[in-house]
Motif scaffolding. Structure first.
Motif, PDB file in Angstrom:
ATOM      1  N   ASP A  87     -14.075  26.200 -28.855  1.00 23.95           N
ATOM      2  CA  ASP A  87     -13.581  25.431 -28.020  1.00 23.95           C
ATOM      3  C   ASP A  87     -13.131  25.628 -26.634  1.00 23.95           C
ATOM      4  N   LEU A  88     -13.787  26.861 -26.353  1.00 23.64           N
ATOM      5  CA  LEU A  88     -13.429  27.375 -25.085  1.00 23.64           C
ATOM      6  C   LEU A  88     -14.403  26.712 -23.792  1.00 23.64           C
ATOM      7  N   THR A  89     -13.941  26.723 -22.739  1.00 25.76           N
ATOM      8  CA  THR A  89     -14.766  26.325 -21.582  1.00 25.76           C
ATOM      9  C   THR A  89     -14.509  27.353 -20.417  1.00 25.76           C
ATOM     10  N   ILE A  90     -15.051  27.380 -19.650  1.00 27.81           N
ATOM     11  CA  ILE A  90     -15.143  28.339 -18.324  1.00 27.81           C
ATOM     12  C   ILE A  90     -13.960  28.287 -17.744  1.00 27.81           C
ATOM     13  N   ILE A 102     -28.755  23.538 -11.712  1.00 29.22           N
ATOM     14  CA  ILE A 102     -27.564  24.053 -12.087  1.00 29.22           C
ATOM     15  C   ILE A 102     -26.418  22.904 -11.546  1.00 29.22           C
ATOM     16  N   ALA A 103     -26.633  22.239 -10.373  1.00 29.27           N
ATOM     17  CA  ALA A 103     -26.076  21.213 -10.118  1.00 29.27           C
ATOM     18  C   ALA A 103     -25.577  19.944 -11.187  1.00 29.27           C
ATOM     19  N   CYS A 104     -26.627  20.131 -11.915  1.00 29.62           N
ATOM     20  CA  CYS A 104     -26.574  18.981 -13.074  1.00 29.62           C
ATOM     21  C   CYS A 104     -26.121  19.316 -14.539  1.00 29.62           C
ATOM     22  N   MET A 105     -26.047  20.586 -14.606  1.00 22.38           N
ATOM     23  CA  MET A 105     -25.423  21.297 -15.975  1.00 22.38           C
ATOM     24  C   MET A 105     -24.032  21.232 -16.460  1.00 22.38           C
ATOM     25  N   ASP A 106     -23.279  20.752 -15.498  1.00 21.21           N
ATOM     26  CA  ASP A 106     -21.572  20.437 -15.713  1.00 21.21           C
ATOM     27  C   ASP A 106     -20.940  21.615 -15.963  1.00 21.21           C
ATOM     28  N   GLU A 107     -21.509  22.300 -17.313  1.00 19.73           N
ATOM     29  CA  GLU A 107     -21.084  23.761 -17.308  1.00 19.73           C
ATOM     30  C   GLU A 107     -21.829  24.906 -17.396  1.00 19.73           C
ATOM     31  N   PRO A 108     -21.633  26.088 -17.029  1.00 17.75           N
ATOM     32  CA  PRO A 108     -22.668  27.089 -16.904  1.00 17.75           C
ATOM     33  C   PRO A 108     -23.425  27.428 -18.254  1.00 17.75           C
ATOM     34  N   VAL A 109     -24.507  27.181 -18.450  1.00 18.33           N
ATOM     35  CA  VAL A 109     -25.333  27.735 -19.435  1.00 18.33           C
ATOM     36  C   VAL A 109     -26.623  28.394 -18.964  1.00 18.33           C
TER      37      VAL A 109
END
Length: 622
Positions: A191-194, A327-334
């Motif tokens: 449930d973490l985010t960056i 990268i601009a479209c991924m919304d969170e880093p993957v």
């Protein structure tokens, strides 16, 4: 399909106009319309991609007395059966939309029994205004994302991480623990985010919020995939489950297609879909490099099933230019390189259809990964009587259980592999020097480890580990972000709950046996596909990322690292690691790790700029 956003118990800084600005940041998720409802200090909004009930499915959707309101991202695949049940109980449904069954289903069953009944991919918010309660829920496998955060009593929730973060009073700092997990996995799990303090609902999870205070009343897992009893199937039984899943995922009032790689999983879906929709559109990507190209197999399948096939050829080198855009479209880093070709394929397919079926989940459910083989071999070599139950989690270390001659350190063994055998992106020593902070052995890991500790079958344990991490936080996140970037709805038939629950219970020899993977699924495919397709080994999209980042893009890569201003990241040490990798004066970290580093530093820069843009727009709103 759409994007949703909401504000609960606003502190006065955010009002109806600010909510409209936040909603507009998700335009690519829903270009066909927008809806917004605001009452006193709480509101919710959505951007709509019209798929079902094109004229009448606008959201929010309300109950007859306007007391219940709902916004949803996704689809409820069994909505027609639920509509019949609700109509028989006396409910008057005003639209043909699948979303409306949530309103009347909540009135009829309550939130818990409603969630038990749903088959779909969804993230929704349901506001019970008379009770002063708002419910958030996410689908069982995590096909649709849902983020939320609370600051000073105000709650912001939505489909996009950056949209939620932009709605907060101040930009949340980077989460040190999440960063460590990213260096290990190339995605942030659980449930973490960056961002510290911004969470996401886990797959199969819901929460209840008191609207007046913004306080969370309860948060619970309404569904969890469990080991269950072993169950052997014949090919016809599995085939029927897949047929039902495909049939339900074809329901739409717009054109539907299939991503067809030419591999086993997508080829079987395409074949079954073509029986329901003759001449169905299929989409395949070809590369100019033979080593990377499997489009010939896609052509063979498309001809065999009579599909209307669309073949797109991309020069491998062209993908370099896509990196900033993706990268601009991924919304969170993957840090998954396969996002690049998927982004390009979704862009091409969106010119012909609004929905595309794809094969996510088949490898995890049917044993398709090569790194599963040792677990299947270990199981085959042991008599059943010698298999012992694993011990439970222990403080600081997780289950102290040998796994392939290593020991679990939370999710990872001493061999730097996850419990499923998936190798770490960066070595622990590099991770610890690269960023301050540690990956906690508590929190989101504990329920997962406790559940895995009780699983006796080592292959099934590995599969459950991947389903709860890699599938939901990488593969499905990737599919959602890259398709939605082009207003295309992706659907994954293999993730139908009945099919998932049955597949997990298959015995090991119906998954991996005699050097063959996905044994039972291949038996099904033999009845629907050419023999050569059934026998093909897994290929996947492979890019020369290691060469690009060591050679052509190296200096640009290093400049991105030097520009990184995140306090938790030692950019100087990061540059040393990257240069030592290139010059072979240090341990090689490989293309996977290099790309993960590139994604993180560039994404952080993009996020900073994007949050500034959104907040400026909010300040300028009337």
């Amino acid at each position: 399909m759409c994007g949703i956003i909401g504000i609960i118990n606003s502190d006065g800084r955010l009002g109806e106009q600010a909510l409209a600005v936040l909603n507009d940041t998700m335009r690519s998720r829903g270009p066909d319309g927008a809806g917004l409802f605001w009452s006193e200090r709480t509101g919710m909004a959505m951007r709509r991609l019209a798929i079902i009930d094109l004229e009448g499915g606008q959201q929010p959707i309300f109950s007859e007395d306007q007391g219940i309101a709902v916004v949803m991202n996704g689809e409820i695949y069994n909505f027609q059966a639920l509509r019949q049940e609700l109509a028989a109980a006396g409910h008057r449904l005003a639209t043909r939309s699948d979303t409306e069954v949530l309103v009347h289903g909540y009135e009829q069953f309550g939130i818990d029994r409603l969630l038990e009944r749903l088959d779909g991919m969804y993230a929704f918010a349901l506001w019970d205004r008379p009770r002063g309660r708002l419910f958030l829920a996410r689908d069982r496998l995590g096909e649709k994302p849902l983020y939320f955060a609370r600051q000073d009593g105000t709650v912001v929730f939505g489909s996009q991480l950056l949209t939620v973060a932009a709605g907060l009073r101040w930009t949340p700092p980077v989460c040190a623990e999440a960063l460590q997990w990213y260096w290990a996995l190339h995605f942030v799990p659980g449930d973490l985010t960056i961002f510290k303090g911004v969470r996401r609902l886990r797959p199969g999870e819901a929460c209840e919020i008191d609207v007046a205070s913004g306080q969370q009343v309860r948060r619970w897992r309404y569904w969890r995939l469990r080991e269950g009893r072993q169950r052997r199937l014949c090919p016809a039984e599995l085939a029927e489950l897949i047929v039902q899943a495909v049939r339900s995922r074809l329901i739409a009032d717009v054109p539907v297609g299939v991503f067809l790689s030419g591999g086993l999983d997508s080829s079987l879906l395409a074949s079954l879909a073509a029986r329901q929709v003759p001449g169905i559109h299929t989409f395949a990507m070809g590369f100019d490099c033979p080593r990377h190209d499997e489009s010939g197999s896609a052509w063979e399948v498309a001809d065999y099933i009579g599909a209307t096939h669309h073949h797109f050829v991309f020069r491998v080198e062209e993908f370099r230019a896509l990196i900033p855009e993706v990268i601009a479209c991924m919304d969170e880093p993957v840090g998954d390189q396969a996002m690049l070709p998927l982004y390009a394929l979704a862009q091409a397919a969106s010119k012909h259809v609004k929905v595309a079926l794809s094969g996510e989940g088949a490898d995890e459910l049917f044993g398709g990964y090569a790194y599963y083989a040792p677990f299947a071999q270990a199981l085959a070599s042991e008599p059943a009587s010698s298999r012992t139950r694993m011990s439970g989690p222990q403080p600081h270390r997780g289950p102290d259980i040998p796994v392939r001659d290593g020991r679990w350190q939370g999710l990872f063994t001493d061999e730097e592999r996850t419990i499923s055998g998936f190798p770490a992106v960066l070595p622990r020593m590099v991770r610890e020097q690269l960023s301050r902070g540690t990956a906690s052995p508590f929190g989101w890991q504990q329920p997962l480890l406790a559940g895995l500790a009780a699983v006796k079958d080592p292959l099934r344990r590995a599969q459950l580990c991947d389903i709860n991490t890699w599938l939901s936080e990488d593969l499905l996140m990737k599919a959602d972000k890259m398709t939605m970037a082009h207003s295309l709805e992706g659907r994954a038939p293999y993730l139908a709950p009945a099919l998932v629950e049955t597949a997990v219970q298959l015995p090991a020899d119906q998954k991996i046996a005699g050097g063959s993977v996905k044994v039972l699924l291949r038996e099904v495919a033999r009845r629907h596909l050419p023999r050569a397709i059934v026998a093909r080994p897994k290929q996947g999209w492979v890019l020369p990322m290691e060469r690009w980042l060591r050679e052509e893009l190296h200096e640009e890569f290093v400049e991105s690292i030097r520009a990184c201003s995140e306090p938790l990241i030692d950019a100087s040490y990061m540059e040393k690691v990257v240069r030592a990798d290139r010059s072979a004066t240090g341990p090689p970290v490989g293309g996977r790790a290099l790309y993960a580093v590139l994604v993180m530093v560039r994404w952080l820069d993009h996020a900073r700029k994007r949050l500034h843009e959104i907040r400026a727009a909010i300040r300028q709103a009337p």
